[in-house]
Scaffold this motif. Structure first.
Motif, PDB file in Angstrom:
ATOM      1  N   TYR A  79      18.398  56.051  34.958  1.00  0.00           N
ATOM      2  CA  TYR A  79      19.796  55.731  34.663  1.00  0.00           C
ATOM      3  C   TYR A  79      20.211  54.426  35.334  1.00  0.00           C
ATOM      4  O   TYR A  79      20.977  53.642  34.762  1.00  0.00           O
ATOM      5  N   ARG A  80      19.717  54.153  36.543  1.00  0.00           N
ATOM      6  CA  ARG A  80      20.053  52.894  37.202  1.00  0.00           C
ATOM      7  C   ARG A  80      19.586  51.709  36.367  1.00  0.00           C
ATOM      8  O   ARG A  80      20.304  50.716  36.217  1.00  0.00           O
ATOM      9  N   GLU A  81      18.382  51.796  35.826  1.00  0.00           N
ATOM     10  CA  GLU A  81      17.885  50.696  35.005  1.00  0.00           C
ATOM     11  C   GLU A  81      18.661  50.607  33.692  1.00  0.00           C
ATOM     12  O   GLU A  81      18.929  49.511  33.197  1.00  0.00           O
ATOM     13  N   PHE A  82      19.016  51.744  33.127  1.00  0.00           N
ATOM     14  CA  PHE A  82      19.823  51.771  31.915  1.00  0.00           C
ATOM     15  C   PHE A  82      21.212  51.179  32.190  1.00  0.00           C
ATOM     16  O   PHE A  82      21.776  50.462  31.366  1.00  0.00           O
ATOM     17  N   LEU A  83      21.745  51.454  33.366  1.00  0.00           N
ATOM     18  CA  LEU A  83      23.102  51.078  33.730  1.00  0.00           C
ATOM     19  C   LEU A  83      23.279  49.583  33.963  1.00  0.00           C
ATOM     20  O   LEU A  83      24.307  49.006  33.593  1.00  0.00           O
ATOM     21  N   MET A  84      22.294  48.933  34.594  1.00  0.00           N
ATOM     22  CA  MET A  84      22.528  47.609  35.152  1.00  0.00           C
ATOM     23  C   MET A  84      22.923  46.571  34.107  1.00  0.00           C
ATOM     24  O   MET A  84      23.778  45.713  34.376  1.00  0.00           O
ATOM     25  N   ALA A  85      22.341  46.613  32.924  1.00  0.00           N
ATOM     26  CA  ALA A  85      22.737  45.649  31.887  1.00  0.00           C
ATOM     27  C   ALA A  85      24.225  45.805  31.564  1.00  0.00           C
ATOM     28  O   ALA A  85      24.936  44.812  31.334  1.00  0.00           O
ATOM     29  N   GLY A  86      24.707  47.041  31.560  1.00  0.00           N
ATOM     30  CA  GLY A  86      26.118  47.286  31.306  1.00  0.00           C
ATOM     31  C   GLY A  86      27.007  46.744  32.414  1.00  0.00           C
ATOM     32  O   GLY A  86      28.064  46.160  32.151  1.00  0.00           O
ATOM     33  N   ILE A  87      26.588  46.919  33.669  1.00  0.00           N
ATOM     34  CA  ILE A  87      27.361  46.393  34.793  1.00  0.00           C
ATOM     35  C   ILE A  87      27.378  44.871  34.759  1.00  0.00           C
ATOM     36  O   ILE A  87      28.416  44.234  34.987  1.00  0.00           O
ATOM     37  N   PHE A  88      26.218  44.264  34.483  1.00  0.00           N
ATOM     38  CA  PHE A  88      26.160  42.806  34.377  1.00  0.00           C
ATOM     39  C   PHE A  88      27.138  42.303  33.310  1.00  0.00           C
ATOM     40  O   PHE A  88      27.895  41.353  33.530  1.00  0.00           O
ATOM     41  N   ALA A  89      27.092  42.941  32.138  1.00  0.00           N
ATOM     42  CA  ALA A  89      27.951  42.500  31.030  1.00  0.00           C
ATOM     43  C   ALA A  89      29.421  42.736  31.356  1.00  0.00           C
ATOM     44  O   ALA A  89      30.281  41.896  31.044  1.00  0.00           O
ATOM     45  N   GLN A  90      29.749  43.848  31.968  1.00  0.00           N
ATOM     46  CA  GLN A  90      31.134  44.116  32.339  1.00  0.00           C
ATOM     47  C   GLN A  90      31.641  43.068  33.322  1.00  0.00           C
ATOM     48  O   GLN A  90      32.778  42.591  33.213  1.00  0.00           O
ATOM     49  N   THR A  91      30.797  42.670  34.249  1.00  0.00           N
ATOM     50  CA  THR A  91      31.186  41.683  35.255  1.00  0.00           C
ATOM     51  C   THR A  91      31.529  40.337  34.621  1.00  0.00           C
ATOM     52  O   THR A  91      32.542  39.715  34.958  1.00  0.00           O
ATOM     53  N   VAL A  92      30.690  39.876  33.695  1.00  0.00           N
ATOM     54  CA  VAL A  92      30.952  38.559  33.096  1.00  0.00           C
ATOM     55  C   VAL A  92      32.179  38.589  32.197  1.00  0.00           C
ATOM     56  O   VAL A  92      32.902  37.588  32.100  1.00  0.00           O
ATOM     57  N   THR A  93      32.433  39.717  31.542  1.00  0.00           N
ATOM     58  CA  THR A  93      33.609  39.762  30.666  1.00  0.00           C
ATOM     59  C   THR A  93      34.903  39.890  31.466  1.00  0.00           C
ATOM     60  O   THR A  93      35.960  39.438  31.007  1.00  0.00           O
ATOM     61  N   PHE A  94      34.844  40.459  32.659  1.00  0.00           N
ATOM     62  CA  PHE A  94      36.049  40.583  33.470  1.00  0.00           C
ATOM     63  C   PHE A  94      36.503  39.230  34.014  1.00  0.00           C
ATOM     64  O   PHE A  94      37.604  39.119  34.567  1.00  0.00           O
ATOM     65  N   ALA A  95      35.674  38.196  33.858  1.00  0.00           N
ATOM     66  CA  ALA A  95      36.109  36.845  34.220  1.00  0.00           C
ATOM     67  C   ALA A  95      37.247  36.378  33.329  1.00  0.00           C
ATOM     68  O   ALA A  95      37.942  35.404  33.643  1.00  0.00           O
ATOM     69  N   THR A  96      37.447  37.079  32.206  1.00  0.00           N
ATOM     70  CA  THR A  96      38.550  36.758  31.296  1.00  0.00           C
ATOM     71  C   THR A  96      39.894  36.746  32.024  1.00  0.00           C
ATOM     72  O   THR A  96      40.712  35.848  31.821  1.00  0.00           O
ATOM     73  N   ALA A  97      40.112  37.739  32.864  1.00  0.00           N
ATOM     74  CA  ALA A  97      41.397  37.845  33.565  1.00  0.00           C
ATOM     75  C   ALA A  97      41.612  36.660  34.491  1.00  0.00           C
ATOM     76  O   ALA A  97      42.717  36.110  34.577  1.00  0.00           O
ATOM     77  N   GLY A  98      40.555  36.234  35.192  1.00  0.00           N
ATOM     78  CA  GLY A  98      40.684  35.094  36.090  1.00  0.00           C
ATOM     79  C   GLY A  98      40.993  33.811  35.349  1.00  0.00           C
ATOM     80  O   GLY A  98      41.813  32.995  35.799  1.00  0.00           O
ATOM     81  N   ALA A  99      40.333  33.620  34.210  1.00  0.00           N
ATOM     82  CA  ALA A  99      40.584  32.416  33.413  1.00  0.00           C
ATOM     83  C   ALA A  99      42.021  32.380  32.922  1.00  0.00           C
ATOM     84  O   ALA A  99      42.700  31.346  33.002  1.00  0.00           O
ATOM     85  N   GLY A 100      42.490  33.511  32.420  1.00  0.00           N
ATOM     86  CA  GLY A 100      43.857  33.567  31.921  1.00  0.00           C
ATOM     87  C   GLY A 100      44.876  33.342  33.020  1.00  0.00           C
ATOM     88  O   GLY A 100      45.849  32.598  32.841  1.00  0.00           O
ATOM     89  N   ALA A 101      44.659  33.968  34.183  1.00  0.00           N
ATOM     90  CA  ALA A 101      45.602  33.824  35.288  1.00  0.00           C
ATOM     91  C   ALA A 101      45.634  32.385  35.798  1.00  0.00           C
ATOM     92  O   ALA A 101      46.704  31.853  36.129  1.00  0.00           O
ATOM     93  N   GLY A 102      44.464  31.733  35.860  1.00  0.00           N
ATOM     94  CA  GLY A 102      44.411  30.356  36.338  1.00  0.00           C
ATOM     95  C   GLY A 102      45.172  29.397  35.438  1.00  0.00           C
ATOM     96  O   GLY A 102      45.917  28.530  35.910  1.00  0.00           O
ATOM     97  N   ILE A 103      44.999  29.547  34.145  1.00  0.00           N
ATOM     98  CA  ILE A 103      45.686  28.674  33.201  1.00  0.00           C
ATOM     99  C   ILE A 103      47.183  28.976  33.183  1.00  0.00           C
ATOM    100  O   ILE A 103      48.019  28.064  33.128  1.00  0.00           O
TER     101      ILE A 103
END
Length: 287
Positions: A79-103
């Motif tokens: 499950y850890r190996e199955f999980l990590m790709a999802g955590i990686f992808a979630q992390t990069v997409t959550f950068a959306t909030a930072g970009a929006g707040a900065g602008i």
């Protein structure tokens, strides 16, 4: 009198020379400006690292061993190996909030109006911001990968494929920062941009194959999860990292059967659409 002054000021504001070379140069200058600002506020970067690390530890040790993975059962290590790709992808997409707040913050403080007085191409402000966010996202991924290795995750298919997987993640993250840019230009305060950048991300990331197989979902959610652009990148990364267990059933959906191509197509499409919308919004918001 005021209206006349504003008209003259807008008319006499210097314009960039235009062209691709000028656009690239201006964008890099703006990216450097944003990176310097990020370096001067290190707590933003630090707090951005804490959340994904918490997700890795919590999901690995709280849910590991209790979720069935087709082909691997309830093995915690699988499950850890199955999980990590999802955590990686979630992390990069959550950068959306930072970009929006900065602008949104730049708009709120009037910095965008100052940028308008400079001889630069119109899209440089937004492109520079998204490039700076991409650098921060890459740094976060490096730290997160180290943490993942410590909890037992491994990439089994070699370094070139692993780098290709991280490349897809960064491309997805860059695509989503353009969504954040549009949100930041559409709201009045940084707080609203942060909320607006996160509220839709939770259903997007959880109605996907990031944390559980789609086979475990109700049938109507399976189709949503399998055609979710977020899911395409997650499955592509699992494939490139060698994290799918032997015998894992491939869902009967085109993005799941061709995840790498689907991930590329989704990311390029999102960039093309939302960059155009964001630049158009920028021009109308500052006209």
């Amino acid at each position: 009198m005021t209206a006349t002054t504003e008209t003259v000021s807008t008319a006499t504001a210097p314009r960039g020379r235009g062209g691709a070379a000028q656009s690239v140069t201006d964008s890099l200058v703006m990216a450097k400006r944003n990176l310097i600002r990020m370096a001067r506020i290190p707590e933003v970067v630090i707090f951005g690292l804490i959340q994904p690390i918490m997700f890795v530890v919590l999901f690995s040790y709280v849910f590991g061993g209790s979720i069935t993975i087709p082909g691997a059962g309830t093995s915690a290590s699988s499950y850890r190996e199955f999980l990590m790709a999802g955590i990686f992808a979630q992390t990069v997409t959550f950068a959306t909030a930072g970009a929006g707040a900065g602008i949104a913050e730049d708009m709120h403080k009037g910095l965008i109006d100052r940028f308008r007085s400079l001889p630069m191409t119109r899209g440089a402000v937004l492109t520079g911001r998204t490039l700076a966010d991409l650098v921060q996202t890459a740094l976060t991924l490096v730290v997160l990968a180290v943490v993942a290795l410590l909890v037992g995750w491994r990439a089994h298919d070699g370094i070139p494929k692993a780098l290709a997987g991280f490349g897809l993640l960064l491309l997805l993250g860059y695509a989503f920062t353009w969504i954040g840019a549009l949100i930041g230009l559409s709201v009045r305060t940084p707080e609203a941009a942060t909320s607006g950048g996160l509220i839709w991300l939770f259903p997007l990331t959880f109605i996907s194959v990031a944390f559980v197989p789609s086979q475990n979902m109700p049938s109507f959610l399976q189709h949503i999860a399998e055609w979710n652009p977020f899911s395409a990148t997650v499955v592509a990364c699992r494939d490139l990292f060698g994290n799918l267990p032997p015998g894992y059933p491939v869902p009967d959906a085109w993005p799941m059967e061709h995840p790498v191509l689907a991930s590329l197509l989704w990311s390029v499409l999102i960039i093309a659409v939302f960059r155009a919308l964001a630049v158009r919004k920028y021009r109308s918001a500052t006209a």
